[in-house]
Structure formats: structure tokens, C-alpha cells
Design an enzyme around this catalytic site. Structure first.
Site, short mmCIF file in Angstrom:
data_model
loop_
_atom_site.label_atom_id
_atom_site.label_comp_id
_atom_site.label_asym_id
_atom_site.label_seq_id
_atom_site.Cartn_x
_atom_site.Cartn_y
_atom_site.Cartn_z
CG PHE A 1 49.33 -55.69 -34.99
CD1 PHE A 1 48.04 -56.35 -34.94
CD2 PHE A 1 50.03 -55.99 -33.93
CE1 PHE A 1 47.72 -57.32 -33.83
CE2 PHE A 1 49.90 -56.78 -32.62
CZ PHE A 1 48.58 -57.52 -32.91
CD1 TRP B 1 47.37 -48.85 -36.55
CD2 TRP B 1 48.36 -50.36 -34.80
NE1 TRP B 1 48.78 -49.10 -36.67
CE2 TRP B 1 49.34 -49.93 -35.70
CE3 TRP B 1 48.43 -51.27 -33.63
CZ2 TRP B 1 50.73 -50.43 -35.41
CZ3 TRP B 1 49.72 -51.67 -33.64
CH2 TRP B 1 50.69 -51.27 -34.41
CG HIS B 2 46.56 -53.52 -31.43
ND1 HIS B 2 46.27 -52.28 -30.96
CD2 HIS B 2 47.66 -53.84 -30.94
CE1 HIS B 2 47.32 -51.85 -30.26
NE2 HIS B 2 48.34 -52.83 -30.39
N GLY B 3 44.11 -55.16 -35.24
CA GLY B 3 43.66 -56.09 -36.42
C GLY B 3 42.21 -55.91 -36.42
#
Lengths: 473, 464
Positions: free
Chosen positions: A473, A321-323
Site C-alpha cells: 500500500f 489508497w489500498h491498491g
């Protein structure tokens, strides 16, 4: 548009608040919606189509769920919601990453399309999924008015950088809300504290971190051991101060007009364990994965192998999810390993200070994984921290950065603790029965927002460096 | 009761914050008070963007609009100054500081014996192992310039923005601060140095038999005023050795101007600014002495020239550091007016031509940050100085960076015509210009940091 910018403060927010305050009650929501759509369009009106489309899909599927006469149809609508929203998220955020891997293995496609990431897509996608899931679970009624659901998904306070606000948290307040004078003050104060945290501390820490551990630069390989450690310490401070500042501003703006968003951070660097850290860090994301992934998979009340699988899934997704890069996945799995270690090996046997120090160290190295998408750079920094890179132990340039920022470092560390909150409470307690102290406390209370706003203005004018890390994000 | 009293204070708090916000919004409306340039930053501020469908749809228009709004905000300069003061509270400043300085210099190769040490060696043997592509082709005799050009192929001049950014980074990276003085540390880059030498060699080859090519690689203050050990400890490259290496790569047709020994003899004099990255007019004078030696002429005695002191000056290092020590002890700008003439024609970047300029302009009344503009009005596409006292028709073209601004005035008394072009803005082909204007001497003057930074070489080569 970022909150910490002149155009947001002196054009957008000033005009929005003035109009919002002047219009009658029934027009407040339309004003808020119009402001939110303008705010979102600032990053490119083309992305507004996507936001409105995803909201329309969620509105449709939620109504389908509520009006369905069978569990099968309800489930089909939920699946439809997930396919559409996660599909779009996958295309816009992860297609390039996946195609890059495919190309690396099979040599095709010849060219990877450059898909621009729509601003805030990770946040509003999760908000809308949580809404439809909650309707499916019967925890909240479907919103019959599309524009009100659009108001929820596009609300400029939190649309592009969180926190991930659940619909059920604000459903009632979308219909009716009221902010007392005390809440307005608290909102204004919280917003100004967040703005100051971002402009005075986070940006300065970012500058120090970028000087010492720059990404995409050959200079990274020549840093001294002390430079790597100090640089990563600044980054550790920056990432908390930056992200929590954004949440502060969102919560503050909400409170000014009667919305009560849940807290997103609870002084995570005071955590006594890695698990405790994740109870305090980006709470809205952790609780999303807990409620919509971890528990549906079986949570912890299951056989050990299933529990490990559940944890692996959650932490893989948290990283992803963060990248769209392997380092984020590695970062998620890194925490997965330490959480398992805490549960099965350490089992809470570490004494308090040692547990706290251990958690901080794990988090610190986690940020090293997080910062460098390039694995060559990542390896350089990790090796460099242990004296295995080209630089020496220290040097004049590291000493210069340290001395030039030593007070910033101390203040930033204090800002990560709850010392300020406790001191304020203590000071308020002392005013009981003492008018003189009450007056001093009152003056401080009155001056704080305006002074912080002024200082932020000054810092904003001086800073050409103003990225919001979490926008990606 | 206590909460009621506190409530009153808090209402004042909300009103005060609203007042600040409203004041900021109203000030932002003063369109007429928005600046378009920044003196302190020496740059044009973000212009108001033009609205097009594409820029609107992509969001570029809005991001540019936001940038314009903040960049030209009426009180910005004051707010920036306040921020710089506020940033000083982040920590303490030690007597010595190093900003940046994590560059890794390439190892300086041993110097070959071709033209080494700046000695003009018409009889010097060419070093076949120098790896110098231009020297490889120097067997081509005069008259084969178009062939040489064809062999070289077309080289694109780097875009202005690319050059500007590279130069900005080069000048201010690796800044060593000692009390009230700053020193730019030089980091040797093998490819960039080779590229620069190739360009100078190519110019000499192109103009063989038509003009004499001189090259002055100017050291900066750290190379002359700091000890070799001090520079080494800071991770920098010894500039004396580096310049010697530059010169060793030149072909026989290039005349290197060895300014280093001259400057080293005068380290107790005011030859470099402390708050700026340039040499002073006096520093340039000693380089000019070296030029005269190389050319075989007698330098002018500066005591015979009119001397002016333009007063306090705070340069680029001060703009970067905002050092209180520097502000308390600023530099000063002095200049010597050529005897032949002080008149100058100038072609600016807008294409405007004017004869209303001087070689040395007295900038005593100018802002402390802009006083060195008094030397040939700074970096321009082209300046022309015609000296009525030299009537032999001798002409030189000086292709330079800003170090050349201080050097150019010293040339005036030796030529009928002095042309000066900044390598960034010079619009003609250098060789065509030399032929069309009967230029006898083509002089390249670049600071070692820029010459060895990878930008100047392609810029020169692209104009041949």
C-alpha cells in the site's frame, strides 16, 4: 527489511538499541535518524532519494505557509504540497493502473511502463501531507530543521507500514522524550506480542488461507464450498493479525524510547456495526480521511445529497489508497453502501448480537473483494461459496486443513478479541493483598517478552513464507 | 508497594528479552558455524551475495543478504525442527489426510488401439486420429533424421530452476496420507502427456534403425497400492489407465515397458516406500522383469545376487510431513548388487569425473534421509557402468528421473556398458550420444507424475 526477520532482530534492532542506549542524550536523534535511513535504504537506496525529496518539499512548503504574509500564499503552498506529493504518489502507485485502463479503451500506449512501488510511499506521503495541513491550520509549528522532519517521515518504527503518525502527535517527543522503566517494559512487551502475533498466528493463518483459496492458481476453481468459507475465514484472521501486529511492533518500539504513537486498532472484529468497525480498524487512516477529506468537504452536517457525495469521495479514496486495482475501489464503495444503509435504513435498530453478526458478515465478504485483484478469481470464489463452482460441499483436503489448524483457528479468534487484555487486568486485580499471586503474576510478566521472542525466533526460522500484506500500500 | 514489586519483575522481563536478542545477535556472528547446505531440505542454502552497484542500488543485494543471514543462521536446523514440532500444536491429525489436492485433472480420453496396453505391436496400425505430431511425420523413412529435426524446430531445454520448481510441486502436490504412509495423487494433464509422448516418438524417429527405444512410465504408489475408487474419490486419475494412454500415443518404433501388471501382482510385497515418493529396489525389479519381457531376454534371479539391507530410511514425504507415525515406523532400504560389477564411473555437475563410485553403495551409516543415494549415487549428469562379464559390446543409455536410480542397477548384468543420464543434467544431445557410443538400446524411465507434468517432454525434445 521486515520486522519479523532475523536480520532485523539480530543485526539491525540489536545494534540500534545498543548504540541508542549508549550515546548521550544529544546524539539520540542523530542515531535514530541514521538507523531509520539505513533501515529504509535496505529496500533499495534509490527510494531514499524520493523519501528525502518529498520530505524536503514538505519542509519547504510548511515553512512557506508559516512565513507567508497572505492567505493566498499560504493556500498556494498547501496546494503545492498536495500537487507534489500526491503527484508523486500518483506516478509511482497509480500510473500503471491508469495507463492500463487508457490502453484498454484507446489501445495506447503500446507499452505500459513497469514502475516499481517505493516501499511505504502511501504511509509517508500521508504523514507529510498531514504535517503540512496541520501547519496550515495552525495546529502545529513548522519544523525549521530539515533533518528533524526527515526523522519524523523516515522513523523506521512506522515509516513503511504505519500507523500513519501525525506530526503533532510526536512533535514534542522529537525534541524531548523520556521513557520510564514501566514504559520501556510496556514497549518491549508490546513489540514481542506483535512479533508473536505475526510469526505464530498471522503467518500460520496465511499458510492455511493460501492453501484453501490460493491466488493466481487454477486450484482455486476446484475448491469445495467449505474450503472457500474456511479459507476466507483464515484470511480474515490473517489480515487483522498481520496488520495489527505491525502496528503493535511500531507502537512498542516507539514506547521503548519515549514515543507515544496512537493506537491503530481497537479489536475491530468486536464491532457492533459497520460504522463501528471503521472506528476500530486502521484508525490512523480513517482519521486521516475524516480530518483531511471528509470534514473539509462538509462532513455530515449538510444536505443529504452532499453527505452522500462526501461519503462516496472518502470511500472511493479509501479503497484506492489500498491498491491500484479496481477490486480495492470496489471494496471501498462496498463499505460506502453499507454505511449508507446503516445510516438511512437500519438506523441502529438491529439488536446487539445481530448487529455484531451482520457487521462481521459484511466485513467477511469485504475481505473476499479485497483478496482477489483478478475479477475472474473473485467471481469464482463468490460463486464457490454458494456452491456454484466446480468443487463439492467438502472433502478430505478441507477437512485436513481444518483439523490440522483447529487450535490455531481458536487461538487466532481469541487473539482478535480483548479477552487477553481483560484477563491480564483481572489477574492483576487479584494480586492485591496476595503476595503469592503477585509473585506468579510477576513471573508471568517477566517471562512473557523473552518467551514470545524465543517462540517467534523458532517460527521465523521455520517459515519461508513471510510476506507483509500491507507493504503493497 | 505492589507496583514496586511488579516493577522488579518487569525489569527482569526487559533484561531477559534483551538477553535473548543479544544471544541471537552473537550467535549470528559465528560465521564459521554457518551451514552452506541443508541435509533435511536437500538443498544448497542461500550463498552470500556479491556486491555490485546495480544490486546495491536496487536493494537486491540487501534482500539477498537478509536471506543469506537467515538461511545460514547457525542454529537454523534446530530452530526449524522446533518449529515443525510447534506447528503440530496447530491442530489434530486424523488417520487420513489430504494435502493440496485441489488440482483438476483433465478427463482421460479413450485409449486408441495403437500399442495399447503395452503390447509391443510391430504390426499395430498407426492411429491417425491421435493428434500426435511426431507420428504424423513418421512417414519419413530412415536417414531422414536431420529433416525430421529441422521440421521439429529447435526446442529449448527448460532452465534448471524451472524444472526443479515444477518437479518439486508435482511430487508433493496432492498428497494423501494414511497413517504412516503417504501417496502422491496423479492428475492427468492432456497437453503434458502428449508432449512427453511426442518427445519419445521423436527420439525413436531420430534413431530409427540405429537404436531401439524403450519407454518405461513408472507408476507411483497411489496407482498401485490404492484402489481405483479411492483414487477417484480423491479427485485423482487412474494411473493404470493413464499409463495405457501414454503408451497408446507411441509410434510403432517405441517399445513400451508395461510394468503395471507386474507390480499389481506383488502389492503385498515391499515395492514402494511409505515415507518417500519412490518405488523400492524390489518395485524396480518387477519393472525390470517387464523390460526383459519386452526385450525378449531372461531376467536375472535376484536370489543369485548379493542382498544388502541399509536400515531405516525416512524419505521426501517424511521431510514434508514430519509425521510422528512415519518416524515411529520408518522405511528401510534394501538393494541387490549386480553380479557383473559394482564399479561405476561418474561425471558430476561440476564436471568432475571419478571411478571411485559403486552401482550400489552401502549407505547404512548415512543419515536416514539420504540412504537412497546409494543407488548409482542419485541423479547425476552421467554414470557409466562397464560389465567385464558381458563382452559383446552391447550398450544401453538410460535417460531417467530418480525412479531410474532404482531401475539402473538391474540393467547392469545385461550389457557390456550401461550409461545413465538424468534428464535434468544430461549435457549431450541424446541422439549424438547414442551414435558416438554405439548405444543399442535407449531406455526412457520416468515416473508418471513427472512424465505427465510438462517438463520432461521438452527436456528430452530439447536434447534431440
Amino acid at each position: 527489511m521486515v520486522f519479523s526477520s532475523f536480520v532485523f532482530l539480530f543485526v539491525f534492532l540489536a545494534v540500534h538499541l545498543l548504540v541508542y542506549a549508549l550515546v548521550p542524550e544529544r546524539a539520540k536523534n542523530p542515531v535514530l535518524l541514521a538507523s531509520s535511513l539505513i533501515f529504509y535504504s535496505w529496500g533499495g537506496p534509490r527510494f531514499l532519494v524520493l523519501l528525502m525529496g518529498e520530505t524536503a518539499a514538505s519542509w519547504f512548503f510548511a515553512l512557506m505557509i508559516e512565513r507567508a504574509d497572505s492567505q493566498g500564499r499560504r493556500r498556494a503552498a498547501l496546494v503545492g504540497e498536495c500537487v507534489v506529493l500526491l503527484g508523486l504518489l500518483g506516478i509511482f502507485k497509480y500510473a500503471g493502473f491508469v495507463l492500463g485502463m487508457v490502453q484498454g479503451v484507446f489501445g495506447v500506449p503500446a507499452e505500459i511502463p513497469n514502475i516499481v512501488l517505493p516501499i511505504g510511499i502511501s504511509f509517508y506521503t500521508f504523514q507529510l501531507i498531514s504535517y503540512v495541513c496541520d501547519v496550515y491550520r495552525g495546529e502545529v509549528h513548522a519544523q525549521p530543521a530539515y533533518w528533524k522532519l526527515l526523522l519524523y517521515s523516515s522513523l523506521f518504527h512506522q515509516c513503511i507500514a504505519g500507523p500513519i503518525v501525525r506530526y503533532k502527535t510526536v512533535a514534542g517527543e522529537i525534541e524531548h522524550r523520556h521513557a520510564t522503566r514501566s514504559e520501556v517494559y510496556s514497549g518491549v512487551r508490546r513489540f514481542c506480542v506483535g512479533l508473536a502475533k505475526k510469526t505464530l498466528l498471522a503467518n500460520a493463518c496465511a499458510a492455511a488461507a493460501d492453501t484453501l483459496v490460493p491466488t493466481g492458481s487454477d486450484a482455486l476453481a476446484n475448491q469445495a464450498v467449505a474450503g472457500y468459507w474456511l479459507g476466507m475465514l483464515f484470511y480474515m484472521l490473517q489480515i487483522y493479525l498481520d496488520f495489527s501486529a505491525y502496528s503493535d511492533m511500531a507502537i512498542g518500539m516507539g514506547r521503548m524510547i519515549g514515543f507515544h504513537y496512537l493506537e491503530n486498532f481497537d479489536h475491530p472484529y468486536l464491532a457492533s456495526s459497520v460504522q463501528d468497525f471503521w472506528r476500530r480498524w486502521h484508525i490512523s487512516l480513517s482519521s486521516f480521511f475524516r480530518d483531511y477529506v471528509y470534514i473539509p468537504l462538509g462532513g455530515s452536517r449538510c444536505a443529504v445529497p452532499v453527505y452522500i457525495r462526501n461519503m462516496a469521495v472518502v470511500w472511493f479514496l479509501t479503497g484506492l489508497w489500498h491498491g491500484a486495482s479496481w477490486n480495492y475501489i470496489l471494496w471501498g464503495m462496498y463499505f460506502f453502501v453499507f454505511l449508507l444503509l446503516e445510516r438511512f435504513v437500519i438506523r441502529g435498530r438491529l439488536p446487539g448480537p445481530l448487529g455484531h453478526a451482520g457487521a462481521l458478515l459484511v466485513v467477511f465478504f469485504g475481505w473476499v473483494l479485497f483478496r482477489f485483484e483478478n475479477f475472474h478469481e473473485l467471481a469464482t470464489v463468490v460463486k464457490g461459496m454458494f456452491g456454484l463452482a466446480a468443487g463439492g460441499l467438502g472433502g478430505l483436503s478441507v477437512q485436513t486443513v481444518f483439523l490440522q489448524n483447529v487450535f490455531l483457528l481458536l487461538v487466532s479468534i481469541v487473539a482478535c478479541t480483548d479477552l487477553g487484555t481483560r484477563l491480564r487486568k483481572r489477574a492483576f486485580g487479584l494480586t492485591r493483598g496476595n503476595d503469592a499471586l503477585l509473585a506468579v503474576f510477576g513471573v508471568l510478566e517477566a517471562a512473557t517478552p523473552a518467551v514470545l521472542l524465543l517462540l517467534s525466533m523458532i517460527a521465523l526460522a521455520g517459515a519461508s513464507y513471510n510476506p507483509f500484506i500491507y507493504f503493497q500500500f | 508497594m505492589r507496583m514496586r514489586k511488579l516493577g522488579a519483575y518487569r525489569r527482569i522481563g526487559v533484561a531477559s528479552a534483551a538477553l535473548v536478542l543479544a544471544a541471537g545477535a552473537i550467535i549470528g556472528l559465528f560465521y564459521f558455524a554457518r551451514p552452506t547446505t541443508s541435509t533435511v531440505e536437500k538443498r544448497t542454502l542461500q550463498p552470500m551475495p556479491a556486491l555490485t552497484w546495480n544490486s546495491f542500488w536496487s536493494g537486491e543485494y540487501f534482500s539477498d543478504l537478509a536471506l543469506w543471514y537467515s538461511d545460514t543462521y547457525p542454529l537454523r536446523e534446530q530452530l526449524v525442527a522446533a518449529d515443525q514440532a510447534m506447528s503440530g500444536l496447530h491442530g489434530v491429525k486424523s488417520e487420513t489426510q489430504m494435502l493440496g489436492g485441489t488440482k483438476q485433472a483433465d478427463e482421460l480420453p479413450p485409449v486408441s488401439n495403437n500399442n495399447s496396453g503395452g503390447a509391443s505391436s510391430a504390426d499395430g496400425a498407426s492411429d491417425g486420429e491421435s493428434g500426435n505430431t511426431a507420428s504424423d511425420s513418421k512417414t519419413a523413412e530412415g536417414g531422414a533424421s536431420s529433416k525430421a529435426k529441422r521440421e521439429r524446430g529447435k526446442v529449448e531445454v527448460p532452465a534448471q530452476e524451472v524444472m526443479a520448481e515444477a518437479i518439486q510441486n508435482q511430487v508433493l502436490d496432492g498428497l494423501y496420507v494414511k497413517g504412516d504412509a503417504a501417496y502422491g495423487i496423479y492428475y492427468f494433464d492432456q497437453d503434458a502427456v502428449q508432449g512427453y509422448a511426442d518427445a519419445i516418438n521423436a527420439a525413436a524417429e531420430e534413431l530409427k534403425g540405429e537404436a531401439t527405444v524403450y519407454s518405461l512410465v513408472a507408476p507411483n504408489s497411489s496407482g498401485i497400492l490404492l484402489s481405483a475408487q479411492e483414487v477417484k474419490d480423491l479427485g485423482g486419475t487412474n494411473q493404470v489407465d493413464a499409463i495405457e494412454y501414454f503408451y497408446s500415443l507411441y509410434d510403432d518404433d517405441v517399445h513400451p515397458i508395461d510394468a503395471v501388471p507386474k507390480l499389481q501382482e506383488h502389492t503385498d510385497e515391499y515395492i514402494f516406500y511409505r515415507t518417500d515418493h519412490h518405488w523400492t529396489s524390489l518395485g524396480a525389479y518387477y519393472a525390470y522383469e517387464a523390460f526383459c519381457e519386452e526385450k525378449g531376454i531372461k531376467p536375472e534371479d535376484r536370489d543369485d545376487m548379493k542382498h544388502i539391507n541399509m536400515g531405516d530410511f525416512l524419505g521426501s514425504y517424511y521431510a514434508e510431513l514430519k509425521s510422528a507415525e512415519m518416524a515411529a515406523n520408518p522405511d528401510y532400504v534394501e538393494a541387490w548388487i549386480p553380479n557383473g560389477t559394482n564399479k561405476m564411473r561418474l561425471w558430476d555437475q561440476d564436471g568432475t569425473v571419478s571411478d571411485d563410485y559403486n552401482v550400489i553403495t552401502d549407505t547404512s551409516d548415512w543419515d536416514v534421509s539420504g540412504k537412497t543415494m546409494g543407488f548409482i549415487m542419485g541423479d547425476q549428469p552421467l554414470q557409466r557402468i562397464e560389465n567385464p562379464k558381458v563382452t559383446d559390446g552391447s550398450t544401453c543409455l538410460l535417460i531417467k528421473d530418480s525412479f531410474g536410480d532404482f531401475f539402473a542397477p538391474w540393467l547392469v548384468d545385461h550389457y557390456s556398458t550401461v550409461y545413465v543420464g538424468d534428464f535434468r543434467y544430461f549435457e549431450s544431445n541424446i541422439d549424438d550420444f547414442v551414435r558416438e557410443n554405439n548405444v543399442n538400446d535407449l531406455i526412457f524411465c520416468n515416473n508418471v507424475t513427472l512424465a505427465g507434468g510438462g517438463v520432461v517432454g521438452p527436456a528430452i525434445l530439447g536434447r534431440l
